[in-house]
Motif scaffolding. Structure first.
Motif, short mmCIF file in Angstrom:
data_model
loop_
_atom_site.label_atom_id
_atom_site.label_comp_id
_atom_site.label_asym_id
_atom_site.label_seq_id
_atom_site.Cartn_x
_atom_site.Cartn_y
_atom_site.Cartn_z
N VAL A 57 4.22 -3.05 -8.56
CA VAL A 57 4.71 -2.70 -7.25
C VAL A 57 5.15 -1.28 -6.38
O VAL A 57 5.60 -0.45 -7.63
N ASN A 58 5.15 -0.97 -5.49
CA ASN A 58 5.96 0.02 -4.66
C ASN A 58 6.64 0.01 -4.40
O ASN A 58 6.92 -1.05 -2.62
N LYS A 106 -5.16 3.39 2.65
CA LYS A 106 -5.43 1.81 2.81
C LYS A 106 -4.60 0.90 2.82
O LYS A 106 -4.27 1.31 2.03
N ALA A 107 -4.22 0.27 3.84
CA ALA A 107 -3.16 -1.20 3.70
C ALA A 107 -3.89 -1.90 4.36
O ALA A 107 -4.66 -2.26 5.12
N PHE A 143 -7.09 -2.01 -3.02
CA PHE A 143 -5.70 -1.80 -3.50
C PHE A 143 -5.27 -1.93 -4.86
O PHE A 143 -6.15 -2.45 -5.71
N ARG A 144 -4.13 -0.82 -4.93
CA ARG A 144 -3.20 -0.56 -6.21
C ARG A 144 -2.00 -0.74 -5.70
O ARG A 144 -1.17 -0.95 -7.16
N ASP A 145 -2.03 -0.63 -4.53
CA ASP A 145 0.23 -0.56 -5.28
C ASP A 145 0.69 -2.52 -4.22
O ASP A 145 -0.82 -2.93 -3.43
N LEU A 146 1.50 -2.63 -4.77
CA LEU A 146 1.93 -4.23 -4.09
C LEU A 146 3.30 -4.14 -2.92
O LEU A 146 4.11 -3.56 -3.74
N GLY A 147 3.54 -4.25 -2.06
CA GLY A 147 5.08 -4.64 -1.25
C GLY A 147 5.33 -6.69 -1.05
O GLY A 147 4.29 -7.27 -0.89
N VAL A 148 6.44 -6.78 -1.76
CA VAL A 148 6.69 -8.56 -1.95
C VAL A 148 8.21 -8.25 -0.93
O VAL A 148 9.12 -7.55 -1.19
N ASP A 169 2.33 -6.67 1.19
CA ASP A 169 1.85 -5.07 2.27
C ASP A 169 1.21 -4.54 0.43
O ASP A 169 1.85 -5.01 -0.51
N LEU A 170 -0.12 -4.18 1.28
CA LEU A 170 -1.01 -3.61 0.15
C LEU A 170 -1.48 -2.75 0.45
O LEU A 170 -1.39 -1.91 1.64
#
Length: 175
Positions: A57-58, A106-107, A143-148, A169-170
């Motif tokens: 989670v970012n 990258k997203a 991908f390594r980061d995630l926003g929800v 968002d990844l």
């Protein structure tokens, strides 16, 4: 000796079960709602099922995801880009997930809405996994980061009652 080994194996198995049942964690200062925690858990489970790295989670991506879900709920639209014309990737940058200082950036983004039984995070992730384009975003190896972001409102698209808007968002940035 066999008894000690058996006890150790049982304790290790219990510890693994306990850790697996813990809610999704977020970095300090980021508090996720129950639905957001479930989204993180479901997405990471799908990735684990495909031998992919867990997403972390970012906070900046959470801000971007929540803002978009809230905007869709408030303004009653369902698109990646805002009605004002802001593209989804620009929104992510504007919320602090910047390209500055990084060699690669990258997203990707998935959005959904649902009501009733079709508004659970499990149902939403299943829906994404049934769509080749959404599935590709979730299963992007790099991908390594995630926003929800999960936000509810009263009605949308001819549906009366509670409706949920979801955004994930990844991304990945490397120096």
């Amino acid at each position: 000796m066999k008894t000690r080994c058996g006890i150790v194996i049982v304790l290790v198995a219990l510890a693994a079960l306990l850790l697996a049942s813990l809610p999704a964690t977020a970095p300090a200062g980021v508090s996720l709602s129950s639905y957001e925690q479930q989204l993180v858990k479901c997405v990471n489970q799908v990735r684990a099922d495909h031998n992919l790295a867990k997403l972390h989670v970012n906070a900046r991506l959470v801000d971007a995801s929540r803002a978009h879900s809230a905007d869709m709920a408030e303004l009653q639209y369902f698109e990646h880009d805002s009605p004002s014309g802001e593209p989804w990737n620009e929104r992510i940058v504007n919320h602090g997930y910047t390209r500055n200082g990084y060699k690669t950036w990258k997203a990707g983004e998935d959005i959904a809405w649902g009501a009733g039984l079709f508004s659970s995070p499990v149902a939403i992730v299943d829906q994404w996994m049934s769509s080749p384009m959404h599935r590709a975003v979730i299963l992007t190896r790099n991908f390594r980061d995630l926003g929800v972001g999960a936000v509810s409102c009263d009605g949308y698209g001819g549906v009366d009652g509670e409706v949920w808007f979801f955004t994930i968002d990844l991304g990945r940035r490397t120096r």
